[in-house]
Design a protein around this motif. Structure first.
Motif, short mmCIF file in Angstrom:
data_model
loop_
_atom_site.label_atom_id
_atom_site.label_comp_id
_atom_site.label_asym_id
_atom_site.label_seq_id
_atom_site.Cartn_x
_atom_site.Cartn_y
_atom_site.Cartn_z
N ALA A 113 -12.88 0.41 -0.32
CA ALA A 113 -12.10 1.21 0.19
C ALA A 113 -10.68 1.51 0.30
N ALA A 114 -9.90 0.05 0.30
CA ALA A 114 -8.29 0.25 0.04
C ALA A 114 -8.60 -0.09 -1.34
N GLU A 115 -8.82 -0.22 -2.45
CA GLU A 115 -8.55 0.41 -4.47
C GLU A 115 -9.04 1.59 -4.07
N THR A 116 -9.59 2.34 -4.24
CA THR A 116 -9.41 3.90 -3.71
C THR A 116 -8.98 4.55 -3.61
N CYS A 117 -8.72 4.06 -1.88
CA CYS A 117 -7.39 5.00 -0.93
C CYS A 117 -5.98 4.35 -1.80
N LEU A 118 -5.60 3.31 -2.95
CA LEU A 118 -4.59 3.72 -3.19
C LEU A 118 -4.63 3.71 -4.77
N ASP A 119 -5.60 3.73 -5.35
CA ASP A 119 -5.51 5.23 -6.75
C ASP A 119 -5.65 6.39 -6.73
N LEU A 120 -6.06 6.63 -5.39
CA LEU A 120 -5.91 8.08 -5.13
C LEU A 120 -4.48 9.09 -4.84
N VAL A 129 3.36 3.35 0.55
CA VAL A 129 1.91 4.02 2.19
C VAL A 129 2.81 2.91 2.81
N CYS A 130 2.38 3.41 4.23
CA CYS A 130 2.72 2.50 5.37
C CYS A 130 1.34 2.88 6.11
N SER A 131 0.20 1.88 6.26
CA SER A 131 -0.82 2.00 6.48
C SER A 131 -1.93 1.54 7.65
N PHE A 132 -1.95 2.06 8.80
CA PHE A 132 -3.13 1.14 9.58
C PHE A 132 -3.47 0.94 8.98
N CYS A 133 -4.46 -0.52 9.29
CA CYS A 133 -5.99 -1.66 8.92
C CYS A 133 -6.90 -1.62 10.40
N THR A 134 -8.09 -1.79 10.45
CA THR A 134 -8.33 -2.62 11.16
C THR A 134 -8.58 -3.18 12.43
N ILE A 135 -9.64 -3.51 13.01
CA ILE A 135 -8.77 -4.46 13.82
C ILE A 135 -9.15 -5.83 12.82
N HIS A 136 -10.24 -5.69 12.65
CA HIS A 136 -10.36 -6.85 11.07
C HIS A 136 -9.36 -7.46 10.64
N PRO A 137 -9.36 -8.27 10.94
CA PRO A 137 -7.62 -9.17 9.33
C PRO A 137 -8.44 -9.34 7.73
N GLU A 138 -9.49 -8.70 7.84
CA GLU A 138 -10.05 -8.76 6.82
C GLU A 138 -10.21 -6.92 6.13
N SER A 139 -9.59 -6.00 6.90
CA SER A 139 -8.85 -5.17 6.37
C SER A 139 -7.58 -5.32 6.24
N VAL A 140 -6.94 -5.70 6.46
CA VAL A 140 -5.47 -6.08 6.55
C VAL A 140 -5.56 -6.65 4.56
N ASP A 141 -6.00 -8.17 4.52
CA ASP A 141 -5.95 -8.90 3.20
C ASP A 141 -6.52 -7.45 2.12
N ALA A 142 -7.91 -7.01 2.54
CA ALA A 142 -7.88 -5.91 1.45
C ALA A 142 -6.90 -5.74 0.95
N LEU A 143 -6.09 -4.70 2.20
CA LEU A 143 -5.04 -3.99 1.40
C LEU A 143 -4.07 -4.41 0.71
N PHE A 144 -3.26 -5.47 1.51
CA PHE A 144 -2.22 -6.14 0.94
C PHE A 144 -2.89 -6.99 -0.86
N ALA A 145 -4.07 -7.44 -0.82
CA ALA A 145 -4.39 -7.45 -2.17
C ALA A 145 -4.56 -6.66 -3.73
N ALA A 146 -4.82 -4.76 -2.43
CA ALA A 146 -5.16 -4.20 -3.83
C ALA A 146 -3.73 -3.59 -4.18
N ALA A 147 -2.42 -3.10 -3.49
CA ALA A 147 -1.36 -3.47 -3.45
C ALA A 147 -0.97 -3.78 -4.34
N GLN A 148 -1.32 -5.63 -4.87
CA GLN A 148 -0.10 -7.01 -5.35
C GLN A 148 -0.56 -6.87 -6.72
N ALA A 149 -2.06 -6.13 -6.57
CA ALA A 149 -2.66 -5.76 -7.85
C ALA A 149 -2.10 -5.04 -8.38
N ARG A 150 -1.51 -3.66 -7.72
CA ARG A 150 -0.97 -2.43 -8.58
C ARG A 150 -0.14 -2.42 -8.63
#
Length: 431
Positions: A113-120, A129-150
Protein backbone atom coordinates in the motif's frame (compact mmCIF):
# COMPACT_ATOMS: atom_id res chain seq x y z
CA UNK A 1 27.98 16.57 -13.12
CA UNK A 2 25.28 19.24 -12.56
CA UNK A 3 21.95 19.12 -14.36
CA UNK A 4 20.43 22.16 -16.05
CA UNK A 5 16.68 22.05 -16.62
CA UNK A 6 15.27 24.41 -19.25
CA UNK A 7 11.67 25.60 -19.46
CA UNK A 8 9.36 28.15 -17.96
CA UNK A 9 9.97 28.69 -14.24
CA UNK A 10 7.67 29.80 -11.45
CA UNK A 11 8.70 30.62 -7.91
CA UNK A 12 7.48 32.80 -5.06
CA UNK A 13 9.16 35.54 -3.08
CA UNK A 14 6.19 35.99 -0.71
CA UNK A 15 2.71 34.72 0.08
CA UNK A 16 0.43 35.93 -2.75
CA UNK A 17 -2.48 36.11 -0.29
CA UNK A 18 -0.51 38.96 1.29
CA UNK A 19 1.32 40.47 -1.66
CA UNK A 20 -0.86 39.56 -4.62
CA UNK A 21 0.21 37.79 -7.82
CA UNK A 22 3.39 39.86 -7.99
CA UNK A 23 4.73 37.60 -5.22
CA UNK A 24 5.27 35.06 -8.01
CA UNK A 25 8.20 35.29 -10.39
CA UNK A 26 7.69 33.78 -13.84
CA UNK A 27 10.49 33.34 -16.37
CA UNK A 28 9.34 32.30 -19.83
CA UNK A 29 12.79 31.09 -20.88
CA UNK A 30 14.12 29.99 -17.56
CA UNK A 31 16.45 27.40 -16.13
CA UNK A 32 17.15 25.58 -12.87
CA UNK A 33 20.64 24.29 -12.05
CA UNK A 34 20.75 21.20 -9.83
CA UNK A 35 23.73 19.55 -8.21
CA UNK A 36 24.13 17.37 -5.13
CA UNK A 37 20.36 17.04 -4.70
CA UNK A 38 19.86 20.78 -4.29
CA UNK A 39 19.01 23.77 -6.42
CA UNK A 40 22.17 25.74 -7.16
CA UNK A 41 20.80 28.53 -9.33
CA UNK A 42 17.59 29.78 -10.94
CA UNK A 43 17.49 32.33 -13.74
CA UNK A 44 17.28 33.03 -17.48
CA UNK A 45 18.23 30.02 -19.58
CA UNK A 46 20.79 31.86 -21.70
CA UNK A 47 22.62 33.12 -18.64
CA UNK A 48 22.79 29.78 -16.83
CA UNK A 49 23.77 27.91 -20.00
CA UNK A 50 26.66 30.28 -20.52
CA UNK A 51 27.76 30.06 -16.89
CA UNK A 52 27.56 26.25 -16.70
CA UNK A 53 28.61 24.78 -20.05
CA UNK A 54 29.53 21.47 -18.41
CA UNK A 55 25.99 20.83 -17.12
CA UNK A 56 23.81 18.06 -18.54
CA UNK A 57 20.94 19.76 -20.37
CA UNK A 58 17.31 18.68 -19.91
CA UNK A 59 15.29 20.79 -22.32
CA UNK A 60 11.60 20.75 -21.40
CA UNK A 61 10.65 23.31 -24.02
CA UNK A 62 7.65 25.36 -22.96
CA UNK A 63 6.79 23.10 -20.01
CA UNK A 64 6.67 24.71 -16.56
CA UNK A 65 9.40 23.86 -14.04
CA UNK A 66 7.69 24.10 -10.65
CA UNK A 67 8.54 23.02 -7.13
CA UNK A 68 7.14 19.56 -6.57
CA UNK A 69 3.68 19.51 -5.04
CA UNK A 70 3.39 19.06 -1.27
CA UNK A 71 0.42 17.15 0.14
CA UNK A 72 0.05 18.27 3.75
CA UNK A 73 -2.58 15.73 4.93
CA UNK A 74 -3.23 12.22 3.65
CA UNK A 75 -4.02 8.69 4.81
CA UNK A 76 -1.87 6.34 2.77
CA UNK A 77 -3.60 3.26 4.27
CA UNK A 78 -6.80 4.42 2.56
CA UNK A 79 -5.27 4.16 -0.92
CA UNK A 80 -7.25 1.01 -1.65
CA UNK A 81 -10.60 2.48 -0.61
CA UNK A 82 -10.39 5.85 -2.37
CA UNK A 83 -13.64 6.75 -4.18
CA UNK A 84 -15.90 4.56 -2.05
CA UNK A 85 -19.55 5.45 -2.30
CA UNK A 86 -22.15 7.14 -0.19
CA UNK A 87 -21.00 7.94 3.36
CA UNK A 88 -20.38 10.86 5.65
CA UNK A 89 -17.49 10.99 8.11
CA UNK A 90 -18.49 8.62 10.93
CA UNK A 91 -20.10 6.08 8.60
CA UNK A 92 -17.10 6.41 6.27
CA UNK A 93 -14.78 5.40 9.09
CA UNK A 94 -16.94 2.48 10.21
CA UNK A 95 -17.77 1.16 6.73
CA UNK A 96 -14.55 1.67 4.79
CA UNK A 97 -11.64 3.03 6.79
CA UNK A 98 -11.52 0.84 9.87
CA UNK A 99 -11.89 -2.51 8.05
CA UNK A 100 -9.12 -1.52 5.63
CA UNK A 101 -6.78 -0.16 8.30
CA UNK A 102 -7.17 -3.39 10.31
CA UNK A 103 -5.09 -5.13 7.62
CA UNK A 104 -1.95 -3.05 8.17
CA UNK A 105 -0.48 -5.22 10.90
CA UNK A 106 0.70 -7.35 7.99
CA UNK A 107 4.06 -5.83 6.93
CA UNK A 108 3.74 -7.08 3.36
CA UNK A 109 0.27 -5.59 2.95
CA UNK A 110 1.42 -2.28 4.44
CA UNK A 111 4.49 -2.21 2.18
CA UNK A 112 2.43 -2.76 -0.96
CA UNK A 113 0.00 0.00 0.00
CA UNK A 114 2.79 2.45 0.85
CA UNK A 115 4.63 1.78 -2.40
CA UNK A 116 1.46 2.10 -4.45
CA UNK A 117 0.48 5.35 -2.76
CA UNK A 118 3.87 7.01 -3.17
CA UNK A 119 4.18 5.92 -6.79
CA UNK A 120 0.74 7.32 -7.56
CA UNK A 121 1.72 10.59 -5.93
CA UNK A 122 5.00 10.83 -7.82
CA UNK A 123 3.10 10.27 -11.05
CA UNK A 124 1.00 13.32 -10.13
CA UNK A 125 4.03 15.52 -9.42
CA UNK A 126 3.74 15.23 -5.63
CA UNK A 127 7.17 14.97 -4.04
CA UNK A 128 6.32 15.32 -0.32
CA UNK A 129 3.40 13.98 1.70
CA UNK A 130 2.45 14.12 5.36
CA UNK A 131 0.44 10.99 6.10
CA UNK A 132 -1.45 9.29 8.89
CA UNK A 133 -0.53 5.62 9.19
CA UNK A 134 -2.52 3.09 11.28
CA UNK A 135 -2.14 1.97 14.89
CA UNK A 136 0.33 -0.66 13.71
CA UNK A 137 4.03 0.22 13.96
CA UNK A 138 4.47 -1.90 10.83
CA UNK A 139 2.47 0.70 8.87
CA UNK A 140 4.93 3.44 9.84
CA UNK A 141 7.94 1.31 8.98
CA UNK A 142 6.37 0.53 5.59
CA UNK A 143 5.76 4.18 4.72
CA UNK A 144 9.23 5.35 5.67
CA UNK A 145 10.94 2.41 3.97
CA UNK A 146 9.05 3.14 0.74
CA UNK A 147 9.97 6.83 1.02
CA UNK A 148 13.64 5.99 1.61
CA UNK A 149 13.71 3.79 -1.47
CA UNK A 150 12.40 6.71 -3.55
CA UNK A 151 14.48 9.42 -1.90
CA UNK A 152 11.33 11.29 -0.92
CA UNK A 153 10.84 13.77 1.89
CA UNK A 154 7.92 12.18 3.77
CA UNK A 155 6.31 12.81 7.15
CA UNK A 156 4.05 10.43 9.05
CA UNK A 157 3.16 8.75 12.28
CA UNK A 158 1.34 5.94 14.02
CA UNK A 159 -2.36 6.80 14.29
CA UNK A 160 -3.37 6.40 17.95
CA UNK A 161 -6.87 5.28 19.03
CA UNK A 162 -7.98 3.65 22.27
CA UNK A 163 -11.77 4.00 22.06
CA UNK A 164 -14.65 4.26 19.59
CA UNK A 165 -12.84 1.99 17.15
CA UNK A 166 -12.86 -1.77 16.47
CA UNK A 167 -10.87 -4.04 18.75
CA UNK A 168 -8.45 -4.60 15.86
CA UNK A 169 -7.60 -0.89 15.80
CA UNK A 170 -7.38 0.05 19.47
CA UNK A 171 -4.19 0.48 21.39
CA UNK A 172 -3.88 1.92 24.90
CA UNK A 173 -2.63 5.20 26.29
CA UNK A 174 0.64 3.56 27.32
CA UNK A 175 1.07 1.67 24.04
CA UNK A 176 0.41 4.85 22.07
CA UNK A 177 3.12 6.63 24.02
CA UNK A 178 5.63 3.78 23.98
CA UNK A 179 5.21 2.81 20.33
CA UNK A 180 5.13 6.41 19.10
CA UNK A 181 8.30 7.19 21.05
CA UNK A 182 10.07 4.12 19.68
CA UNK A 183 9.08 5.00 16.12
CA UNK A 184 10.08 8.63 16.59
CA UNK A 185 13.51 7.59 17.86
CA UNK A 186 13.88 5.13 14.96
CA UNK A 187 12.84 7.38 12.08
CA UNK A 188 12.73 11.08 12.96
CA UNK A 189 15.43 12.97 11.10
CA UNK A 190 16.71 9.90 9.25
CA UNK A 191 17.43 10.72 5.61
CA UNK A 192 14.47 12.90 4.49
CA UNK A 193 11.96 11.52 7.01
CA UNK A 194 10.08 13.18 9.87
CA UNK A 195 7.98 11.51 12.53
CA UNK A 196 4.67 13.15 13.37
CA UNK A 197 2.82 12.51 16.64
CA UNK A 198 -0.64 11.42 15.48
CA UNK A 199 -3.81 11.11 17.54
CA UNK A 200 -6.51 10.41 14.94
CA UNK A 201 -9.00 12.82 16.50
CA UNK A 202 -10.46 13.53 19.90
CA UNK A 203 -13.40 11.04 19.71
CA UNK A 204 -11.09 8.03 19.26
CA UNK A 205 -8.73 8.84 22.14
CA UNK A 206 -9.45 8.76 25.85
CA UNK A 207 -8.28 11.64 28.01
CA UNK A 208 -5.44 9.40 29.21
CA UNK A 209 -4.24 8.80 25.67
CA UNK A 210 -4.44 12.46 24.69
CA UNK A 211 -2.47 13.33 27.83
CA UNK A 212 0.16 10.69 27.03
CA UNK A 213 0.62 12.04 23.51
CA UNK A 214 0.75 15.59 24.84
CA UNK A 215 3.52 14.48 27.20
CA UNK A 216 5.41 12.87 24.31
CA UNK A 217 5.14 16.06 22.28
CA UNK A 218 6.43 18.09 25.21
CA UNK A 219 9.47 15.81 25.24
CA UNK A 220 9.98 16.29 21.48
CA UNK A 221 8.65 19.78 20.70
CA UNK A 222 10.46 20.03 17.37
CA UNK A 223 8.32 17.20 15.98
CA UNK A 224 4.99 17.95 14.36
CA UNK A 225 1.66 16.83 15.77
CA UNK A 226 -1.22 16.12 13.37
CA UNK A 227 -4.89 15.44 13.94
CA UNK A 228 -8.36 16.42 12.73
CA UNK A 229 -10.46 19.39 13.81
CA UNK A 230 -14.05 20.47 13.14
CA UNK A 231 -14.62 18.51 9.95
CA UNK A 232 -18.40 17.91 10.32
CA UNK A 233 -21.16 19.15 12.59
CA UNK A 234 -21.95 15.63 13.84
CA UNK A 235 -18.32 15.18 14.81
CA UNK A 236 -18.27 18.47 16.73
CA UNK A 237 -21.42 17.49 18.63
CA UNK A 238 -19.83 14.13 19.46
CA UNK A 239 -16.74 15.85 20.84
CA UNK A 240 -19.00 18.05 22.97
CA UNK A 241 -20.67 14.96 24.45
CA UNK A 242 -17.36 13.22 25.13
CA UNK A 243 -15.62 16.28 26.61
CA UNK A 244 -18.37 18.36 28.26
CA UNK A 245 -15.84 20.37 30.26
CA UNK A 246 -14.17 21.77 27.12
CA UNK A 247 -15.06 25.20 25.78
CA UNK A 248 -14.93 23.88 22.21
CA UNK A 249 -13.22 21.25 20.04
CA UNK A 250 -9.86 23.01 19.96
CA UNK A 251 -9.92 23.37 23.74
CA UNK A 252 -9.90 19.58 24.03
CA UNK A 253 -6.54 19.40 22.30
CA UNK A 254 -5.12 22.37 24.17
CA UNK A 255 -6.11 20.96 27.55
CA UNK A 256 -3.94 17.92 26.86
CA UNK A 257 -0.93 19.81 25.53
CA UNK A 258 -1.75 19.22 21.86
CA UNK A 259 -1.79 22.80 20.59
CA UNK A 260 1.21 24.76 19.40
CA UNK A 261 2.97 26.16 16.38
CA UNK A 262 4.00 22.69 15.22
CA UNK A 263 0.40 21.45 15.23
CA UNK A 264 -1.35 20.51 11.97
CA UNK A 265 -5.13 20.49 12.03
CA UNK A 266 -6.82 18.85 9.07
CA UNK A 267 -10.10 20.31 7.74
CA UNK A 268 -10.86 23.05 10.33
CA UNK A 269 -14.08 23.98 8.54
CA UNK A 270 -16.55 24.83 11.30
CA UNK A 271 -14.43 26.89 13.68
CA UNK A 272 -15.75 29.22 16.34
CA UNK A 273 -14.45 32.76 16.67
CA UNK A 274 -12.56 31.74 19.81
CA UNK A 275 -10.92 28.81 18.05
CA UNK A 276 -9.85 30.97 15.13
CA UNK A 277 -8.34 33.56 17.43
CA UNK A 278 -6.49 30.93 19.45
CA UNK A 279 -5.14 29.15 16.37
CA UNK A 280 -3.86 32.45 15.03
CA UNK A 281 -2.31 33.32 18.40
CA UNK A 282 -0.26 30.13 18.63
CA UNK A 283 0.50 29.95 14.90
CA UNK A 284 -0.79 26.42 14.36
CA UNK A 285 -1.29 25.31 10.76
CA UNK A 286 -4.64 24.45 9.16
CA UNK A 287 -4.83 22.08 6.20
CA UNK A 288 -7.51 22.54 3.55
CA UNK A 289 -8.77 19.24 2.08
CA UNK A 290 -11.20 20.40 -0.61
CA UNK A 291 -11.96 17.20 -2.53
CA UNK A 292 -12.57 15.37 0.75
CA UNK A 293 -14.73 18.15 2.15
CA UNK A 294 -16.92 17.97 -0.94
CA UNK A 295 -16.88 14.17 -1.34
CA UNK A 296 -17.90 13.43 2.26
CA UNK A 297 -20.18 16.48 2.46
CA UNK A 298 -18.34 18.26 5.26
CA UNK A 299 -18.68 21.94 4.31
CA UNK A 300 -16.87 24.94 2.87
CA UNK A 301 -13.46 25.92 4.21
CA UNK A 302 -13.17 29.69 4.68
CA UNK A 303 -9.88 30.18 2.84
CA UNK A 304 -10.34 33.88 2.20
CA UNK A 305 -11.34 34.70 5.75
CA UNK A 306 -8.73 32.54 7.42
CA UNK A 307 -5.89 33.85 5.28
CA UNK A 308 -7.05 37.44 5.74
CA UNK A 309 -6.78 37.04 9.51
CA UNK A 310 -3.26 35.63 9.24
CA UNK A 311 -3.74 31.89 9.59
CA UNK A 312 -1.15 29.45 8.26
CA UNK A 313 -2.79 27.19 5.68
CA UNK A 314 -1.63 24.23 3.62
CA UNK A 315 -3.38 22.15 0.97
CA UNK A 316 -3.98 18.40 0.83
CA UNK A 317 -5.66 15.53 -0.97
CA UNK A 318 -6.79 13.75 2.22
CA UNK A 319 -6.88 10.46 0.36
CA UNK A 320 -8.98 8.28 0.67
CA UNK A 321 -11.76 10.61 1.87
CA UNK A 322 -10.32 12.88 -0.76
CA UNK A 323 -11.22 11.66 -4.21
CA UNK A 324 -7.97 12.27 -6.13
CA UNK A 325 -4.23 11.79 -5.72
CA UNK A 326 -3.71 14.86 -7.91
CA UNK A 327 -2.76 18.19 -6.40
CA UNK A 328 -3.92 19.77 -9.68
CA UNK A 329 -7.39 18.41 -9.02
CA UNK A 330 -7.05 19.52 -5.39
CA UNK A 331 -6.26 23.08 -6.49
CA UNK A 332 -9.26 23.00 -8.81
CA UNK A 333 -11.50 21.90 -5.95
CA UNK A 334 -10.10 24.65 -3.73
CA UNK A 335 -10.98 27.15 -6.44
CA UNK A 336 -14.52 25.77 -6.72
CA UNK A 337 -15.05 25.87 -2.96
CA UNK A 338 -13.71 29.42 -2.89
CA UNK A 339 -16.25 30.36 -5.54
CA UNK A 340 -19.05 28.84 -3.46
CA UNK A 341 -17.81 30.96 -0.57
CA UNK A 342 -17.80 34.10 -2.68
CA UNK A 343 -14.07 34.42 -3.33
CA UNK A 344 -12.31 33.55 -6.59
CA UNK A 345 -8.80 32.44 -5.63
CA UNK A 346 -6.09 33.61 -8.02
CA UNK A 347 -3.99 30.91 -9.75
CA UNK A 348 -0.93 32.28 -7.93
CA UNK A 349 -2.63 31.69 -4.59
CA UNK A 350 -3.63 28.15 -5.51
CA UNK A 351 -0.17 27.21 -6.80
CA UNK A 352 1.42 28.72 -3.70
CA UNK A 353 -0.85 26.65 -1.45
CA UNK A 354 0.22 23.45 -3.21
CA UNK A 355 3.94 24.27 -2.96
CA UNK A 356 5.37 26.96 -0.67
CA UNK A 357 2.23 27.26 1.46
CA UNK A 358 2.12 23.57 2.29
CA UNK A 359 5.87 23.61 2.91
CA UNK A 360 5.42 26.39 5.43
CA UNK A 361 2.52 24.57 7.08
CA UNK A 362 4.82 21.57 7.58
CA UNK A 363 7.62 23.72 8.99
CA UNK A 364 9.70 23.10 5.86
CA UNK A 365 9.41 26.49 4.22
CA UNK A 366 13.18 26.94 4.22
CA UNK A 367 13.81 23.50 2.70
CA UNK A 368 11.27 22.66 -0.03
CA UNK A 369 8.45 24.27 -1.96
CA UNK A 370 10.34 27.06 -3.70
CA UNK A 371 12.78 27.34 -6.61
CA UNK A 372 15.61 28.95 -4.71
CA UNK A 373 19.33 28.22 -4.36
CA UNK A 374 20.00 25.90 -1.44
CA UNK A 375 16.55 24.33 -1.47
CA UNK A 376 16.15 20.60 -2.04
CA UNK A 377 15.67 19.79 -5.71
CA UNK A 378 12.14 18.36 -5.70
CA UNK A 379 10.48 19.47 -8.93
CA UNK A 380 7.41 18.86 -11.06
CA UNK A 381 7.63 19.54 -14.79
CA UNK A 382 4.18 20.55 -16.04
CA UNK A 383 3.00 20.37 -19.66
CA UNK A 384 0.61 23.31 -20.05
CA UNK A 385 -0.96 21.78 -23.19
CA UNK A 386 -1.35 18.17 -22.08
CA UNK A 387 -4.78 17.50 -23.63
CA UNK A 388 -6.59 18.94 -26.64
CA UNK A 389 -9.09 20.72 -24.40
CA UNK A 390 -6.35 22.34 -22.33
CA UNK A 391 -4.18 23.12 -25.35
CA UNK A 392 -6.91 24.96 -27.26
CA UNK A 393 -7.74 27.07 -24.20
CA UNK A 394 -4.12 27.82 -23.38
CA UNK A 395 -3.48 28.87 -26.98
CA UNK A 396 -5.92 31.76 -26.49
CA UNK A 397 -4.24 32.98 -23.31
CA UNK A 398 -3.00 36.54 -23.11
CA UNK A 399 -1.01 36.12 -19.90
CA UNK A 400 0.94 33.43 -18.08
CA UNK A 401 -1.79 33.01 -15.47
CA UNK A 402 -4.42 32.62 -18.15
CA UNK A 403 -2.26 29.93 -19.76
CA UNK A 404 -1.70 28.14 -16.44
CA UNK A 405 -5.29 28.17 -15.23
CA UNK A 406 -6.69 25.57 -17.70
CA UNK A 407 -4.10 23.05 -16.49
CA UNK A 408 -4.90 23.91 -12.91
CA UNK A 409 -8.61 23.28 -13.51
CA UNK A 410 -8.50 20.40 -16.01
CA UNK A 411 -5.06 18.85 -15.62
CA UNK A 412 -4.26 15.36 -14.40
CA UNK A 413 -1.31 12.99 -14.51
CA UNK A 414 -1.03 13.55 -18.28
CA UNK A 415 0.21 17.06 -17.46
CA UNK A 416 3.17 15.74 -15.45
CA UNK A 417 6.05 15.53 -17.89
CA UNK A 418 8.57 14.55 -15.22
CA UNK A 419 9.02 14.48 -11.46
CA UNK A 420 12.41 15.12 -9.89
CA UNK A 421 13.14 14.02 -6.32
CA UNK A 422 16.31 15.07 -4.52
CA UNK A 423 17.83 16.09 -7.82
CA UNK A 424 17.01 12.94 -9.75
CA UNK A 425 14.24 12.27 -12.28
CA UNK A 426 11.84 9.59 -11.07
CA UNK A 427 9.82 9.01 -14.21
CA UNK A 428 10.72 9.32 -17.91
CA UNK A 429 10.12 12.49 -19.83
CA UNK A 430 7.08 12.48 -22.06
CA UNK A 431 8.33 15.28 -24.29
Amino acid sequence: MPDLLLGQTLTFTDDPFLSGPDAAQHERNGAVLIDGGRIQAVGPAEVLRAQHPQATIHDYGSALISPGFIDAHAHYPQTGIIASWGKRLIDWLDTYTFPEESRFGDPAYAATAAETCLDLMLAQGTTTVCSFCTIHPESVDALFAAAQARGMRVLGGKTCMDRNAPDTLRDTAQAAYDQSKTLLNRWHGVDRLSYVITPRFAPTSTPDQLAALGALWAEHPSALMQTHLSEQHEEIAWVGDLFPQARDYLDVYESFGLLGRNALFGHAIHLTARERARLREVGAALVHCPTSNAFIGSGLFDMAGLKAEGQRVGLATDIGGGSSFSMLRTMAAAYEIGQLGGTALHPAQLWWLATAGSAQALGLGDTIGTLRPGFEADLAIINLASTPAIAQRAARAESFWEALFPTLMMGDDRAITATWVAGKPTRPSLL
